[in-house]
Design an enzyme around this catalytic site. Structure first.
Site, PDB file in Angstrom:
ATOM      1  N   ASN A 199       0.220  -0.624   6.271  1.00  0.00           N
ATOM      2  CA  ASN A 199       0.698  -1.368   5.102  1.00  0.00           C
ATOM      3  C   ASN A 199       1.310  -2.657   5.632  1.00  0.00           C
ATOM      4  O   ASN A 199       2.132  -2.630   6.533  1.00  0.00           O
ATOM      5  CB  ASN A 199       1.769  -0.559   4.353  1.00  0.00           C
ATOM      6  CG  ASN A 199       2.355  -1.359   3.177  1.00  0.00           C
ATOM      7  OD1 ASN A 199       1.715  -2.280   2.689  1.00  0.00           O
ATOM      8  ND2 ASN A 199       3.563  -1.017   2.747  1.00  0.00           N
ATOM      9  N   GLY A 200       0.842  -3.804   5.123  1.00  0.00           N
ATOM     10  CA  GLY A 200       1.416  -5.079   5.545  1.00  0.00           C
ATOM     11  C   GLY A 200       0.318  -6.032   5.981  1.00  0.00           C
ATOM     12  O   GLY A 200      -0.853  -5.870   5.634  1.00  0.00           O
TER      13      GLY A 200
ATOM     14  N   LYS B 231       3.088  -2.212  -7.479  1.00  0.00           N
ATOM     15  CA  LYS B 231       4.483  -2.044  -7.881  1.00  0.00           C
ATOM     16  C   LYS B 231       5.436  -2.772  -6.943  1.00  0.00           C
ATOM     17  O   LYS B 231       6.436  -3.330  -7.386  1.00  0.00           O
ATOM     18  CB  LYS B 231       4.841  -0.550  -7.884  1.00  0.00           C
ATOM     19  CG  LYS B 231       6.273  -0.250  -8.325  1.00  0.00           C
ATOM     20  CD  LYS B 231       6.546  -0.727  -9.735  1.00  0.00           C
ATOM     21  CE  LYS B 231       7.949  -0.443 -10.175  1.00  0.00           C
ATOM     22  NZ  LYS B 231       8.239  -1.026 -11.505  1.00  0.00           N
TER      23      LYS B 231
ATOM     24  N   GLU C 126       1.369  -9.366 -17.608  1.00  0.00           N
ATOM     25  CA  GLU C 126       1.012  -8.407 -16.547  1.00  0.00           C
ATOM     26  C   GLU C 126       0.376  -7.126 -17.075  1.00  0.00           C
ATOM     27  O   GLU C 126      -0.388  -6.505 -16.360  1.00  0.00           O
ATOM     28  CB  GLU C 126       2.176  -8.102 -15.619  1.00  0.00           C
ATOM     29  CG  GLU C 126       3.323  -7.367 -16.165  1.00  0.00           C
ATOM     30  CD  GLU C 126       4.353  -7.039 -15.063  1.00  0.00           C
ATOM     31  OE1 GLU C 126       5.534  -6.998 -15.381  1.00  0.00           O
ATOM     32  OE2 GLU C 126       3.971  -6.798 -13.904  1.00  0.00           O
TER      33      GLU C 126
ATOM     34  N   ARG D 112       1.693   1.831  -5.793  1.00  0.00           N
ATOM     35  CA  ARG D 112       1.923   0.793  -4.774  1.00  0.00           C
ATOM     36  C   ARG D 112       0.638   0.036  -4.427  1.00  0.00           C
ATOM     37  O   ARG D 112       0.674  -0.966  -3.724  1.00  0.00           O
ATOM     38  CB  ARG D 112       2.495   1.419  -3.517  1.00  0.00           C
ATOM     39  CG  ARG D 112       3.806   2.153  -3.704  1.00  0.00           C
ATOM     40  CD  ARG D 112       4.272   2.765  -2.430  1.00  0.00           C
ATOM     41  NE  ARG D 112       4.618   1.736  -1.480  1.00  0.00           N
ATOM     42  CZ  ARG D 112       5.849   1.241  -1.330  1.00  0.00           C
ATOM     43  NH1 ARG D 112       6.822   1.713  -2.079  1.00  0.00           N
ATOM     44  NH2 ARG D 112       6.124   0.290  -0.465  1.00  0.00           N
TER      45      ARG D 112
ATOM     46  N   CYS E 192       0.860  -1.182   0.000  1.00  0.00           N
ATOM     47  CA  CYS E 192       0.000   0.000   0.000  1.00  0.00           C
ATOM     48  C   CYS E 192       0.898   1.234   0.000  1.00  0.00           C
ATOM     49  O   CYS E 192       2.090   1.148   0.234  1.00  0.00           O
ATOM     50  CB  CYS E 192      -0.861  -0.004   1.260  1.00  0.00           C
ATOM     51  SG  CYS E 192      -1.824  -1.507   1.446  1.00  0.00           S
TER      52      CYS E 192
ATOM     53  N   LYS F 157       5.897  -9.650 -19.150  1.00  0.00           N
ATOM     54  CA  LYS F 157       5.360  -8.332 -19.480  1.00  0.00           C
ATOM     55  C   LYS F 157       4.010  -8.433 -20.162  1.00  0.00           C
ATOM     56  O   LYS F 157       3.089  -7.674 -19.870  1.00  0.00           O
ATOM     57  CB  LYS F 157       6.344  -7.588 -20.385  1.00  0.00           C
ATOM     58  CG  LYS F 157       7.545  -7.069 -19.634  1.00  0.00           C
ATOM     59  CD  LYS F 157       7.155  -5.963 -18.682  1.00  0.00           C
ATOM     60  CE  LYS F 157       8.247  -5.646 -17.700  1.00  0.00           C
ATOM     61  NZ  LYS F 157       8.576  -6.743 -16.787  1.00  0.00           N
TER      62      LYS F 157
ATOM     63  N   TRP G 188      -3.766  -1.817  -1.476  1.00  0.00           N
ATOM     64  CA  TRP G 188      -3.822  -3.053  -2.257  1.00  0.00           C
ATOM     65  C   TRP G 188      -4.373  -4.093  -1.280  1.00  0.00           C
ATOM     66  O   TRP G 188      -3.706  -4.447  -0.312  1.00  0.00           O
ATOM     67  CB  TRP G 188      -2.440  -3.451  -2.764  1.00  0.00           C
ATOM     68  CG  TRP G 188      -2.455  -4.638  -3.679  1.00  0.00           C
ATOM     69  CD1 TRP G 188      -2.715  -4.630  -5.020  1.00  0.00           C
ATOM     70  CD2 TRP G 188      -2.216  -6.003  -3.334  1.00  0.00           C
ATOM     71  NE1 TRP G 188      -2.639  -5.899  -5.534  1.00  0.00           N
ATOM     72  CE2 TRP G 188      -2.348  -6.768  -4.519  1.00  0.00           C
ATOM     73  CE3 TRP G 188      -1.920  -6.659  -2.151  1.00  0.00           C
ATOM     74  CZ2 TRP G 188      -2.171  -8.144  -4.553  1.00  0.00           C
ATOM     75  CZ3 TRP G 188      -1.746  -8.033  -2.172  1.00  0.00           C
ATOM     76  CH2 TRP G 188      -1.877  -8.761  -3.355  1.00  0.00           C
TER      77      TRP G 188
ATOM     78  N   HIS H 180      10.858 -31.115 -26.352  1.00  0.00           N
ATOM     79  CA  HIS H 180      10.619 -31.992 -25.188  1.00  0.00           C
ATOM     80  C   HIS H 180       9.222 -31.796 -24.628  1.00  0.00           C
ATOM     81  O   HIS H 180       8.960 -32.086 -23.467  1.00  0.00           O
ATOM     82  CB  HIS H 180      11.684 -31.715 -24.118  1.00  0.00           C
ATOM     83  CG  HIS H 180      13.077 -31.967 -24.597  1.00  0.00           C
ATOM     84  ND1 HIS H 180      13.595 -33.219 -24.769  1.00  0.00           N
ATOM     85  CD2 HIS H 180      14.043 -31.105 -24.999  1.00  0.00           C
ATOM     86  CE1 HIS H 180      14.834 -33.146 -25.232  1.00  0.00           C
ATOM     87  NE2 HIS H 180      15.131 -31.872 -25.376  1.00  0.00           N
TER      88      HIS H 180
ATOM     89  N   GLU I  31      11.132 -12.849 -19.624  1.00  0.00           N
ATOM     90  CA  GLU I  31      10.767 -11.451 -19.326  1.00  0.00           C
ATOM     91  C   GLU I  31       9.697 -10.972 -20.302  1.00  0.00           C
ATOM     92  O   GLU I  31       8.725 -10.317 -19.916  1.00  0.00           O
ATOM     93  CB  GLU I  31      12.012 -10.577 -19.395  1.00  0.00           C
ATOM     94  CG  GLU I  31      11.811  -9.078 -19.461  1.00  0.00           C
ATOM     95  CD  GLU I  31      11.144  -8.472 -18.232  1.00  0.00           C
ATOM     96  OE1 GLU I  31      10.908  -9.215 -17.256  1.00  0.00           O
ATOM     97  OE2 GLU I  31      10.826  -7.272 -18.271  1.00  0.00           O
TER      98      GLU I  31
HETATM   99  C1  AGP Z   1       7.870  -6.909 -13.126  1.00  0.00           C
HETATM  100  O1  AGP Z   1       7.365  -6.214 -14.238  1.00  0.00           O
HETATM  101  C2  AGP Z   1       6.822  -7.080 -12.041  1.00  0.00           C
HETATM  102  N1  AGP Z   1       6.251  -5.862 -11.673  1.00  0.00           N
HETATM  103  C3  AGP Z   1       7.345  -7.898 -10.882  1.00  0.00           C
HETATM  104  O2  AGP Z   1       7.654  -9.185 -11.374  1.00  0.00           O
HETATM  105  C4  AGP Z   1       8.588  -7.342 -10.160  1.00  0.00           C
HETATM  106  O3  AGP Z   1       9.724  -7.466 -10.993  1.00  0.00           O
HETATM  107  C5  AGP Z   1       8.821  -8.190  -8.901  1.00  0.00           C
HETATM  108  O4  AGP Z   1       7.693  -8.050  -8.071  1.00  0.00           O
HETATM  109  C6  AGP Z   1      10.069  -7.775  -8.133  1.00  0.00           C
HETATM  110  O5  AGP Z   1       9.957  -6.447  -7.694  1.00  0.00           O
HETATM  111  P1  AGP Z   1      11.294  -5.724  -7.100  1.00  0.00           P
HETATM  112  O6  AGP Z   1      12.275  -5.658  -8.224  1.00  0.00           O
HETATM  113  O7  AGP Z   1      10.819  -4.390  -6.631  1.00  0.00           O
HETATM  114  O8  AGP Z   1      11.792  -6.601  -5.984  1.00  0.00           O
END
Ligand code: AGP
Length: 618
Positions: A102-103, A613, A494, A27, A2, A491, A76, A510, A487
């Site tokens: 937050n948490g 994030k 997400e 966040r 959050c 992307k 969140w 395989h 990667e």
């Molecule tokens: C990547 O696009 C994602 N948002 C997610 O996988 C991110 O890389 C992962 O949560 C790690 O975050 P950090 O680098 O802040 O630790």
């Protein structure tokens, strides 16, 4: 995950809080709320489900009284769905106290049961763990009459990860915060002070910040900041200067933060290299704390990270093993500490994290330290928790990354871990100085080469526009291209919500080749034809195998690679680079593609559904 803001000062607190929440919305953005104490000492709270703008519109209609003291939260959801009732702040002491969190408070159910047993008439208005904390602090305040003491008494009973901010109408001009395994930093102003989940909360007001350590409580007033441990003993907190300014965290005319941050990928690498390459050698004074003996004596490196950070870790593995001849394991942070890994004093655990707050990675670092390993953090956020829990930190200088999808931070992480690999090679003598200088030259050439790749944006945007109905995409890569396949798939998942999967190209026959049917789009990261190994030929064969089964080939290949042309439906050219540097050029088209496809589908590329994030809960 959050966003949290606290303020005490002479400014209009509502504006300061909303401005901070706007910068922290990445966040978490399923509900938002604020609490302020107005000049008459009355406490006002407003909170609404939905993005921050819903609250802003509500406040404009309501014209909430302003004041000098306030807290704000963008959520969140963890406990309790995203609705008005579960939004923060939550109240205690008969509505005279407001608290945000937050948490996750892991023992909230027991605490709630104890609370109900002692106070059967307690009324809960939400399903959250946070409300239990607010009620407990309210009860403690009734006993102590002191907000800092009240919060101290409660945090001693909490298990889990939490950042809490609290204010009370009987103590205007005071905001108290506490943190355990969850982010919180202090902003130091002139006649005003701030608290935030990260410096973005207050960077438009001050560049002076102060860290808050694990299990610490901070009390801010307009003219004072006091930090103690959870026993109330004063502690020294380290002050630091925020390197970037508020405009860096603005969209600056770009259609999205993701677009802006992809365009900043060349600068992210260049800025991460600044000052660290001197006369063809690596200079990393921040690692001196690890000492050359330690780096000479380690017999194993473990790189931990999550998501995109784990993929930059994989590239680091290829580089460190090739250059420094040290065995490297890459582990997903959340898997690492639960599998009883074999680590000791001769293991170096490198964590990679853009935010420096990812709980899974933080816990992995703590586990590593507790089991004798040395720890190095590669991180993009100054003053964040993971660097503070590590023996040494190698900061990337990508600037604030606001879009949930990590792009510029990824290429900066690769640049940083490559610098580390060359540093290790230099200390251990596994590369000649001239070889190191040549590799540093290739690393330094990447920003200009990436600029060339980013010029392909329109062609990729057109390709994405043709694919809005796509239901699945496969990504293939080999060797250093394999992490890029992963990667690219992440992307697309997400931001465009398309099922995508990355495979090692050699793995295709395989099993995964069974997925290939006519029209199946397959991105292929093609190795350089100039590389000594035969990987290029093997990948071209893989392309032929899937093309023969009707796949639609989208090849990312070196400029002038004629071998690919007969078999690819689309070729996205990238400049010539050697095996370990080509992936950094190949990833940019995949970042652009995911963003453009999401945009073409009308999706919010910066704040994708269900995500945040920084994942600050396990
Ligand atoms: C990547 O696009 C994602 N948002 C997610 O996988 C991110 O890389 C992962 O949560 C790690 O975050 P950090 O680098 O802040 O630790």
């Amino acid at each position: 995950m959050c966003g949290i803001v606290g303020y005490v000062g002479s400014n209009q607190s509502v504006e300061v809080l909303l401005g901070g929440l706007r910068r922290l919305e990445y966040r978490g953005y399923d509900s938002a709320g604020i609490a302020v104490i107005d000049p008459d000492g009355e406490l006002h709270t407003r909170k609404r489900a939905g993005k921050l703008q819903v609250l802003v519109d509500d406040l404009e209609a309501l014209t909430l009284a302003n004041g000098s003291t306030g807290i704000g939260h963008t959520r969140w959801a963890t406990h309790g769905g995203p609705n008005d009732q579960n939004a923060h702040p939550h109240l205690g002491d008969n509505g005279k106290l407001a608290l945000i969190h937050n948490g996750i408070i892991e023992n909230f159910a027991e605490l709630k049961a104890e609370l109900v047993a002692e106070h059967p008439d307690t009324v809960f208005t939400s399903e959250t763990d946070t409300e239990v904390a607010a009620l407990l602090v309210g009860l403690e305040y009734q006993k102590t009459g002191d907000l800092s003491k009240a919060l101290l008494n409660v945090v001693a009973r909490l298990h889990g990860a939490f950042t809490l901010l609290v204010l009370h109408k009987d103590q205007p001009g005071v905001v108290v915060g506490a943190r355990r395994n969850s982010p919180l930093v202090i902003g130091l102003g002139d006649g005003e002070n701030f608290l935030g989940s990260d410096v973005a909360a207050f960077v438009e007001h001050t560049h002076r910040a102060m860290e808050i350590g694990q299990d610490q409580v901070v009390t801010i007033r307009s003219d004072s900041v006091t930090v103690t441990d959870f026993f109330g003993e004063p502690v020294d907190a380290r002050e630091f200067e925020i390197e970037w300014d508020a405009s860096a965290a603005e969209k600056g005319g770009w259609s999205s933060f993701m677009a802006k941050e992809i365009s900043e990928e060349p600068a992210a690498i260049a800025n991460t290299l600044i000052g660290r390459i001197v006369d063809g050698a690596v200079k990393l004074p921040e690692l001196d704390v690890l000492g050359p003996d330690i780096l000479r004596d380690i017999n194993r490196v473990v790189v931990v990270g999550c998501g995109t950070a784990a993929y930059s870790a994989m590239l680091g593995k290829y580089a460190i093993e090739k250059w420094a001849k040290v065995p490297v394991d890459v582990e997903l942070s959340h898997e690492f500490r639960y599998r009883d890994p074999v680590i000791d004093r001769n293991t170096l655990v490198v964590s990679i994290s853009q935010s420096g707050e990812t709980m899974d990675t933080l816990m992995a670092v703590k586990y590593a330290s507790e089991h004798g390993a040395r720890t190095l953090s590669i991180c993009n956020t100054q003053g964040s928790t993971i660097p503070r829990e590590s023996d040494a930190v190698l900061y990337t200088h990508a600037g604030p990354e606001v879009a949930v999808a990590s792009t510029k931070a990824f290429v900066a992480q690769v640049a940083a871990i490559y610098l580390f690999g060359l540093h290790l090679a230099s200390i251990r003598g596994t590369l000649e100085p001239g070889e190191i200088a040549d590799l540093l030259g290739e690393l330094s050439a990447l920003p200009a080469q990436l600029d060339v790749v980013l010029e392909e944006q329109d062609a990729i945007k057109q390709l994405a526009g043709w694919m809005t109905d796509t239901r699945s995409v496969i990504f293939l890569g080999r060797h250093a291209g394999y992490p890029i396949a992963l990667e690219g798939a992440l992307k697309l998942k997400e931001v465009a919500y398309i099922h995508s999967e990355g495979f090692a190209a050699g793995e295709l026959k395989h099993g995964p080749i069974a997925l290939i049917e006519p029209g199946q789009p397959v991105f292929v990261i093609v190795p350089s034809p100039r590389a000594k190994d035969s990987l290029h030929k093997k990948v071209v064969s893989n392309i032929q195998e899937i093309r023969a089964r009707g796949a639609r080939i989208l090849a990312i290949a070196e400029q002038g690679d004629a071998a690919v042309l007969p078999f690819a439906d689309v070729v996205i050219p990238i400049p010539l680079a050697s095996t370990l540097f080509e992936p950094i050029l190949a990833v940019a088209p995949l970042h652009i593609f995911a963003m453009e496809l999401a945009a073409a589908k009308g999706l919010d590329v910066d704040q994708p559904r269900n995500l945040a994030k920084s994942v600050t809960v396990e």
